[in-house]
Design a protein around this motif. Sequence first.
Motif, PDB file in Angstrom:
ATOM      1  N   GLU A 183       0.841  -1.197   0.000  1.00 51.09           N
ATOM      2  CA  GLU A 183       0.000   0.000   0.000  1.00 51.09           C
ATOM      3  C   GLU A 183       0.875   1.245   0.000  1.00 51.09           C
ATOM      4  O   GLU A 183       1.884   1.312   0.708  1.00 51.09           O
ATOM      5  CB  GLU A 183      -0.893  -0.010   1.243  1.00 51.09           C
ATOM      6  N   ARG A 215       2.114   4.618   1.148  1.00 51.39           N
ATOM      7  CA  ARG A 215       2.021   5.357   2.404  1.00 51.39           C
ATOM      8  C   ARG A 215       2.324   6.841   2.169  1.00 51.39           C
ATOM      9  O   ARG A 215       1.521   7.701   2.481  1.00 51.39           O
ATOM     10  CB  ARG A 215       2.978   4.763   3.437  1.00 51.39           C
ATOM     11  N   THR A 216       3.502   7.142   1.666  1.00 51.42           N
ATOM     12  CA  THR A 216       3.883   8.535   1.399  1.00 51.42           C
ATOM     13  C   THR A 216       4.655   8.600   0.086  1.00 51.42           C
ATOM     14  O   THR A 216       5.185   7.593  -0.396  1.00 51.42           O
ATOM     15  CB  THR A 216       4.776   9.103   2.524  1.00 51.42           C
ATOM     16  N   THR A 229       7.111   5.555  -0.317  1.00 46.94           N
ATOM     17  CA  THR A 229       7.190   4.531   0.721  1.00 46.94           C
ATOM     18  C   THR A 229       5.938   3.679   0.660  1.00 46.94           C
ATOM     19  O   THR A 229       4.817   4.202   0.702  1.00 46.94           O
ATOM     20  CB  THR A 229       7.320   5.155   2.118  1.00 46.94           C
ATOM     21  N   GLY A 283       3.876   0.082   2.153  1.00 45.57           N
ATOM     22  CA  GLY A 283       3.818  -0.647   3.408  1.00 45.57           C
ATOM     23  C   GLY A 283       2.942  -1.875   3.365  1.00 45.57           C
ATOM     24  O   GLY A 283       2.017  -1.986   2.564  1.00 45.57           O
ATOM     25  N   ARG A 320       7.685  -1.438   6.152  1.00 43.60           N
ATOM     26  CA  ARG A 320       7.757  -0.381   5.138  1.00 43.60           C
ATOM     27  C   ARG A 320       8.912  -0.642   4.173  1.00 43.60           C
ATOM     28  O   ARG A 320       9.921  -1.228   4.551  1.00 43.60           O
ATOM     29  CB  ARG A 320       7.923   0.994   5.797  1.00 43.60           C
ATOM     30  N   PRO A 358      -1.810   8.133  -1.039  1.00 38.10           N
ATOM     31  CA  PRO A 358      -1.852   7.227   0.115  1.00 38.10           C
ATOM     32  C   PRO A 358      -3.074   6.315   0.080  1.00 38.10           C
ATOM     33  O   PRO A 358      -4.178   6.749  -0.249  1.00 38.10           O
ATOM     34  CB  PRO A 358      -1.924   8.207   1.301  1.00 38.10           C
TER      35      PRO A 358
END
Length: 221
Positions: free
Chosen positions: A64, A66-67, A82, A84, A89, A106
């Motif tokens: 998924e 994240r950032t 990033t 996760g 991560r 995100p």
Amino acid sequence: MLEPSTPVQYVKGIGPRIAEILATKGIATVDDLLHYLPFRYEDRLNPRGIAELRAGEMATVIAEVRTSGLFRTRRMPIFQMTAGQGRARLKCIWFNAAYLKDKFQPGQMLALYGRVEESRGELQLVQPQFEFLGEAEGEEAELKAAESLEIGRIVPIYESAGQGRLTSKWFRRTIRTALENLTPELPESIPAAVRKRLDLLPSREALWNCLLYTSPSPRDR
């Protein structure tokens, strides 16, 4: 429907300009395109957990977003994302990739494939290939990845053309488009008696097998 003799420019997504590039590879017709065979295959099966990754290996990961963000250096812009899996991560970076700035959001699920490298004690994927999997999660995400031409399978690698403009990924997608729109009455170049004696696949099935490679059976070898 496309015929084997149809000029390649009439395949969806090609047109006259790209047809000129393909001509440098000897590709003038749909039949030429379908017989532009991969020079090798790359194993992108079996998605891995982030915690299982080891530096130096090629790996497929479903995770998924994240950032993400774009960082500019003196040499080049570097895009970092990033991904996760639960608490685990994984950093992914692309060089000269300002075009990715608004690509990731995100919560998006995606499949990643690339070489795992270690930097400052942290594992990361450098220049990974990726494909978004929509809102799918868990087993559903893995099933969607299995439908992909890029991730979760043994992938054909084609020689690029046009100084890298027509990538291996472009050839995979364009050849699939051509196969999906090919006339049902595809002529066989090998006599039926010979095909039966040698237990050869029909032309259409053999061409699909070149693109969607699976474990070889005696007929495929």
